[in-house]
Motif scaffolding. Structure first.
Motif, PDB file in Angstrom:
ATOM      1  N   ASN A  25       0.865  -1.168   0.000  1.00 11.75           N
ATOM      2  CA  ASN A  25       0.000   0.000   0.000  1.00 11.75           C
ATOM      3  C   ASN A  25       0.908   1.227   0.000  1.00 11.75           C
ATOM      4  O   ASN A  25       1.662   1.436   0.949  1.00 11.75           O
ATOM      5  CB  ASN A  25      -0.864  -0.057   1.266  1.00 11.75           C
ATOM      6  N   SER A  27       1.200   5.456  -0.560  1.00 16.57           N
ATOM      7  CA  SER A  27       0.527   6.749  -0.682  1.00 16.57           C
ATOM      8  C   SER A  27       1.523   7.763  -1.228  1.00 16.57           C
ATOM      9  O   SER A  27       2.674   7.815  -0.787  1.00 16.57           O
ATOM     10  CB  SER A  27       0.012   7.227   0.673  1.00 16.57           C
ATOM     11  N   ARG A  62      -6.077   2.525  -7.520  1.00 13.99           N
ATOM     12  CA  ARG A  62      -5.772   3.846  -6.981  1.00 13.99           C
ATOM     13  C   ARG A  62      -7.002   4.430  -6.304  1.00 13.99           C
ATOM     14  O   ARG A  62      -8.105   4.351  -6.827  1.00 13.99           O
ATOM     15  CB  ARG A  62      -5.328   4.791  -8.095  1.00 13.99           C
ATOM     16  N   ASN A  72      -3.561   7.046  -3.185  1.00 15.62           N
ATOM     17  CA  ASN A  72      -3.206   5.818  -2.485  1.00 15.62           C
ATOM     18  C   ASN A  72      -3.292   4.669  -3.480  1.00 15.62           C
ATOM     19  O   ASN A  72      -4.301   4.505  -4.166  1.00 15.62           O
ATOM     20  CB  ASN A  72      -4.149   5.578  -1.310  1.00 15.62           C
TER      21      ASN A  72
END
Length: 108
Positions: A25, A27, A62, A72
């Motif tokens: 994950n 960002s 996304r 993200n």
């Protein structure tokens, strides 16, 4: 012949990262609000998947976070089976975030 000017994402944003199992994950957070729209247009799930070709075997999704000026990315099958199963040397979390910041995008 015109040349396309590019800029590395690290000049416009910083990254935060996490991993769980075989999912990474990432960002991407704009330093300045004015750059969010450029990031949103240029840093697509397809481009992120292409940037991580050979690492990400699954999908890239996304999530746009305009109030935070952030994008993200959830990358499936991105960690060689998971942190405890992978033979890769530190190819997780923060390392992938740093690699994302090396991506070049076109600017006008």
């Amino acid at each position: 012949m015109s040349t396309i000017k590019t800029i590395a994402l690290r000049e416009l944003a910083h990254a935060r990262a996490g991993d769980k199992g075989d999912i990474s994950n990432l960002s991407l957070i704009a330093y300045e609000r004015k750059d969010y729209e450029l990031l949103r247009r240029q840093v697509t799930p397809e481009r992120v998947r292409q940037h991580f070709a050979g690492i990400v075997q699954g999908s890239v999704t996304r999530y746009d976070l305009p109030q935070l000026g952030a994008l993200n990315f959830v990358m499936q099958q991105a960690l060689g089976g998971g942190v405890t199963r992978s033979l890769a040397l530190d190819a997780h979390g923060k390392c992938l975030g740093a690699a994302l910041l090396a991506m070049e995008i076109p600017i006008s």
